[in-house]
Design a protein around this motif. Sequence first.
Motif, PDB file in Angstrom:
ATOM      1  N   THR A  25      99.596  78.374 -20.534  1.00 20.08           N
ATOM      2  CA  THR A  25     100.285  77.317 -21.263  1.00 20.08           C
ATOM      3  C   THR A  25     101.016  77.915 -22.449  1.00 20.08           C
ATOM      4  N   LEU A  58      93.014  73.798 -20.663  1.00 25.46           N
ATOM      5  CA  LEU A  58      94.317  73.240 -20.981  1.00 25.46           C
ATOM      6  C   LEU A  58      95.287  73.535 -19.846  1.00 25.46           C
ATOM      7  N   SER A  62      99.167  69.315 -21.123  1.00 23.21           N
ATOM      8  CA  SER A  62      98.873  69.237 -22.555  1.00 23.21           C
ATOM      9  C   SER A  62     100.154  69.399 -23.360  1.00 23.21           C
ATOM     10  N   GLN A  82      95.328  66.845 -24.797  1.00 18.24           N
ATOM     11  CA  GLN A  82      95.303  66.680 -23.341  1.00 18.24           C
ATOM     12  C   GLN A  82      94.280  65.610 -23.001  1.00 18.24           C
TER      13      GLN A  82
END
Length: 245
Positions: A25, A58, A62, A82
């Motif tokens: 992410t 995550l 998110s 999230q």
Amino acid sequence: MAMYRYELFCAAVLLMSGVFADDSTSFSTDCFNISGTISFNITYKMADEKLNSYEVKLTNASKISSFNCNQTAGPVTATITQDSSSLTVQFDINPNKTKVASMDPQHWGVSKMVFDYSIAKADAKTAGKRQATAIGSYFVTPINHTYSCSQQSVKLENVTTPTGNTTADVPDEFVNLVESGLTVRVGPKPPSNDYDYHYCKADQKVKDIVPIAVGVALAALVVIVLVAYLIGRRRTVAAGGYERV
């Protein structure tokens, strides 16, 4: 044939990058960037007083729900949300030439992390909302450098739960924040080369070991070649391969 192999190699690289990208992410604002695989190992107490745990990771779903980049208005912060959980990260930036609080001069770091979540497991002794906090100096890095670490974890062990208008401590419960391939940058300047990265201690040890290992291997190779030469020369002399004058 060579062209086909090149295209096949490129396709494999793209496929593998896609696989790894699924777990990674990235969160960016005007004043910081956080990238990597981030997960939370949540430990809770069961009805029989034993501990159990589960993982929350995550994903690309998110997002940054709030942030502050104006240091005059307060500390630089970011909240990543999230579903029903959120992680708030507070940065401490010291541009001065003297140490301020626990932050070294001309360094930045993370001084506080707060994870809000809920326990909804059937075997939990007490279900409901939780807040886990860690306060200290994490990811400390020189200003204008990006923090980088291949694997690291931070324990958030101050866990509380809301009870009316107050909060109550939840003993024994904790959350491990686990990061893989983590990079954290504070400030608008992105890294241009490896020298702009500040590596965690574990990665620094690996970088120190590599040249030492290469040097040892080369030295061993020189010794092997020298021994082979001496053995070959001795056998040649013993077989009368050299004329005596």
